[in-house]
Design an enzyme around this catalytic site. Structure first.
Site, PDB file in Angstrom:
ATOM      1  N   HIS B  15       0.846  -1.203   0.000  1.00  0.00           N
ATOM      2  CA  HIS B  15       0.000   0.000   0.000  1.00  0.00           C
ATOM      3  C   HIS B  15       0.881   1.253   0.000  1.00  0.00           C
ATOM      4  CE1 HIS B  15      -0.431   1.294   4.517  1.00  0.00           C
ATOM      5  NE2 HIS B  15       0.780   0.873   4.283  1.00  0.00           N
ATOM      6  N   CYS B  34       5.780   6.414   4.390  1.00  0.00           N
ATOM      7  CA  CYS B  34       4.577   5.684   3.949  1.00  0.00           C
ATOM      8  C   CYS B  34       4.030   6.233   2.641  1.00  0.00           C
ATOM      9  CB  CYS B  34       3.498   5.747   5.027  1.00  0.00           C
ATOM     10  SG  CYS B  34       4.033   5.010   6.585  1.00  0.00           S
ATOM     11  N   HIS B  40       5.045   0.233  -0.242  1.00  0.00           N
ATOM     12  CA  HIS B  40       5.739  -0.680   0.668  1.00  0.00           C
ATOM     13  C   HIS B  40       4.671  -1.698   1.094  1.00  0.00           C
ATOM     14  CE1 HIS B  40       3.837   2.219   3.311  1.00  0.00           C
ATOM     15  NE2 HIS B  40       3.918   1.343   4.282  1.00  0.00           N
ATOM     16  N   HIS B  42       2.933  -4.805   4.176  1.00  0.00           N
ATOM     17  CA  HIS B  42       2.794  -5.319   5.540  1.00  0.00           C
ATOM     18  C   HIS B  42       2.200  -6.729   5.525  1.00  0.00           C
ATOM     19  CE1 HIS B  42       3.662  -1.454   7.376  1.00  0.00           C
ATOM     20  NE2 HIS B  42       2.777  -0.860   6.605  1.00  0.00           N
ATOM     21  N   ASP B  80      -5.453 -10.321   0.064  1.00  0.00           N
ATOM     22  CA  ASP B  80      -4.181 -11.024   0.231  1.00  0.00           C
ATOM     23  C   ASP B  80      -3.357 -11.007  -1.056  1.00  0.00           C
ATOM     24  OD1 ASP B  80      -2.227 -12.524   1.563  1.00  0.00           O
ATOM     25  OD2 ASP B  80      -3.021 -14.398   0.754  1.00  0.00           O
ATOM     26  N   GLU B 125      -1.214  -3.711  11.904  1.00  0.00           N
ATOM     27  CA  GLU B 125      -0.444  -3.357  10.705  1.00  0.00           C
ATOM     28  C   GLU B 125       0.995  -3.842  10.875  1.00  0.00           C
ATOM     29  OE1 GLU B 125      -0.862   0.418   8.017  1.00  0.00           O
ATOM     30  OE2 GLU B 125       0.541   0.882   9.617  1.00  0.00           O
TER      31      GLU B 125
END
Lengths: 136, 136, 136, 136, 136, 136
Positions: B15, B34, B40, B42, B80, B125
């Site tokens: 995201h 961010c 990047h 998570h 996912d 997160e």
């Protein structure tokens, strides 16, 4: 404002999910692998949360040594290394789902705790399945 | 009293935090690392908590196999191994902060759950940053 | 006998698994969801293990503040909140599998550490997928 | 140098420690609570570690989807939600200590893996009791 | 509905439980090993939970970089690598039980946070002993 | 092939890093916050790993009840809720770094274990700082 304290504990037990009023096919359909007649088992992790007012003399809500001993006597000695269905009075006729185990533990502890303390019980059947009573 | 049950799940996604109404300098100032235009990612950990009354026949609040399948269909299949900003309808115009992701998940599940069940969603997160909706 | 010390760290990054010498169908068949052209991401957890002899004056194998700063400068600043495929020199032409990331980290750190220290790197791509170099 | 990769898995099972060549008193003395004739149980956590050379085309030691499926077929389907003593061939006459379970798992997987891969199995019977084969 | 966000932090400190109005025997009887005159210590883990309304421009309840810096300045700098009884103003005359530490942290943060944000503090003295203020 | 078993334990202690042969400025420069004259503390987590051959009669490498009792007697009773620098013989003149604590524990246990068993000790000073002896 009240404060809460938690003590963790654990017990390892065998169990089987089964409703004796249903036939085998329905038990299998509803409970799946958990209905295995030969039992399976879990490492149950337990969190006992008490809420109330701090004792100004000790700075404690409750001495955790006392709470820890209560959990050992009432819960661990009763359920650890036991077959919940066969070895315990509580689950002779009550289906040992995580929900029912959590409520049984709540009732066992509630009767031994001062009425001024609020009680919550959180039970981890696995790392992924958790139950909490009363509701969050 | 009601009881709560929780099922954990997870999804891995890319995201980028960005407000298209701001210029690049302001986006960089507010969102820092961010805001990286190349994204990047998570490992999002998810806890879905339901509260209500136990079904006396099963001893379940809800069959966790059903809840688990619902989370898979509504959340994991959707998010996912996706880029939240580019691959999903939900975040085409909504900034995918942990807060917004948590509320989107709550809304996706709320529409599929019986109205008698209360719903809470907790989203990790990272191990250090957690969001919960509705508020604790 | 030698002793080992470990420092943990982490970085959050996006990546995509892809072999440019294969066509899209083969990439999809081999890498599945990890081949998503828009990327996905992970919270990478890192363990850096050094082995050697204790310094008798300090009682340290190595000052962990020094190791921690080295990891920050060489690894976190390079990979944290980055797209491994697009933003880094290391993975411009190398497929960023957990195995390759682990070896790249090992090489980056090896060049900065005293030759008397043995180095191992353990990388968690998720809680369930771990890589270690050299082999356990 | 070789690299290692690990995939985690888990299974929930009932068991009882017992040596049929001993009388009840000796079994009780040696195995204590673990000798309960009605069984108890655990959430077994499993780490399967493979070591070898990276495939240069994929950047993988082994595709973890393949390893994950192998663990599901050979280990989880065999032991999950089972009574190890009653429901499995492996422990009909072998005492299901964590040590023996770990070696049985190693043998089941060893037979299905390419000879070029080294294999280690780590088994967590509880959070506090761990077994690893071959030795660390 | 409001949303909650949490940031985790930690500090390592020495402390001793002691009530100066009691004699040594009573202190020993009530506080046991925690009364050791030479102190013992803990890795305190801290969760700071804030609740309120999302800022529509950022999609944040609060920028966690700001919250993280506040925790560092107000809590970590004050308590990390300190002797709570000897090195801090807060516990010169207040017994540093987990309950009292949790309330002190709540008060230190409450004074620095916007009044529109609700605050909860959860403190782990060990993995097994947890305190939360206000009560769950 | 040998097998390994591990038992986890923990103790909570205060300590201070200090070399009496250095002046205060050098101690402060090298050990930083860990040199605080009033001490700080940790929840030390301990893993004791033994390796050897399984006893065919029990299916155990070693009865973990025996190992657990040994750790309690030799390590926990000695270090738990103690000031390592002031309350223990072992660290009166030895700097209590994680490295030195780990080796002291190894020596205390080695003397009490059968020579046929290999011993490794892993010590977590915090979640991020780990020591292992002998080296991995």
């Amino acid at each position: 404002m009240k404060i809460s304290v938690c003590r963790k504990a654990h017990f390892n037990a065998a169990h089987r999910l089964h409703n004796p009023e249903w036939d085998d096919a329905k038990n299998k359909a509803i409970f799946g692998k958990c209905n295995n007649p030969n039992f399976h088992g879990h490492n149950y992790q337990l969190e006992v949360w008490l809420s109330g007012k701090i004792d100004e003399e000790t700075g404690y809500l409750i001495d955790l040594k006392i709470l820890s001993k209560l959990i050992e006597e009432e819960i661990e000695n009763r359920f650890d290394h036991k077959n919940l269905n066969l070895d315990t009075e509580e689950f002779k006729t009550l289906n040992p789902t995580a929900e029912n185990i959590c409520i049984v533990i709540w009732n066992l502890l509630r009767g031994k705790l001062d009425a001024s303390l609020d009680l919550k019980v959180r039970l981890f059947e696995t790392d992924r399945n958790i139950v909490e009573y009363p509701a969050i």
